[in-house]
Design a protein around this motif. Structure first.
Motif: not given
Length: 141
Positions: A1-6, A38-45
Motif C-alpha cells: 500500500m502506498i499513500v499519496h499526499i498532496p 491494501g489498495a493505494n490511498i489518496h489523501a485529499i485533505s
C-alpha cells in the motif's frame, strides 16, 4: 500500500502542528473512497481537531461531537488519523497502540523533535494482542 499526499496537505499538517506546540496536534486525513483493503490511498485533505486531552503535551484526544460529521461522510471518508509528537520520534507509543482507531486504514505521526526537519511516518495498525503496526510508503506531491 502506498499513500499519496498532496503538497498542500503535507505542509498543512506541519504548520498546524508547529502552531499547537508544545501540545500534540491531532486531526483526520480525508481521502477518496478505497476500493479494497491494501489498495493505494489518496489523501485529499486534513481536518484539524482540538486536542481536549487532560495531558495534551503527551497525549491527544478529540472531542466526539466534532468528529461525528467526518465519521459519517461517505464521499470523503477518513483514511487516516493524525497526531504529532512534539518531543518524541514518529513511532507509535504503547498508548497510541491501545486506541480504538484500528478501523481507520492509516495512522500518521509527525515528529517535531527537530522542528526545522519534521519527520512524518505513516503506519497501518492491526488490532491484536498486543497491537502491531508496520510502516507504509508514501509519496508527497
Amino acid at each position: 500500500m502506498i499513500v499519496h499526499i498532496p503538497d498542500k496537505l503535507y505542509h498543512g499538517i506541519i504548520k498546524h502542528s508547529l502552531r499547537q506546540q508544545p501540545e500534540e496536534a491531532c486531526g483526520f486525513i480525508l481521502g477518496s473512497p478505497m476500493p479494497s483493503r491494501g489498495a493505494n490511498i489518496h489523501a485529499i485533505s486534513f481536518v484539524p481537531m482540538r486536542n481536549i486531552s487532560s495531558h495534551p503535551l503527551t497525549h491527544f484526544e478529540m472531542h466526539p461531537a466534532e468528529m461525528i460529521p467526518y465519521l459519517t461522510d461517505k464521499q470523503q471518508p477518513i483514511v487516516g488519523i493524525f497526531h504529532s509528537h512534539p518531543t518524541a520520534p514518529p513511532l507509535p507509543s504503547q498508548r497510541d497502540l491501545q486506541t480504538l482507531w484500528h478501523d481507520i486504514p492509516t495512522h500518521w505521526i509527525l515528529s517535531l523533535q527537530k522542528p526545522h526537519f519534521p519527520e512524518l511516518q505513516i503506519y497501518e495498525t492491526k488490532k491484536a494482542t498486543p497491537s502491531t503496526y508496520h510502516k507504509l510508503s508514501f509519496v508527497i506531491g
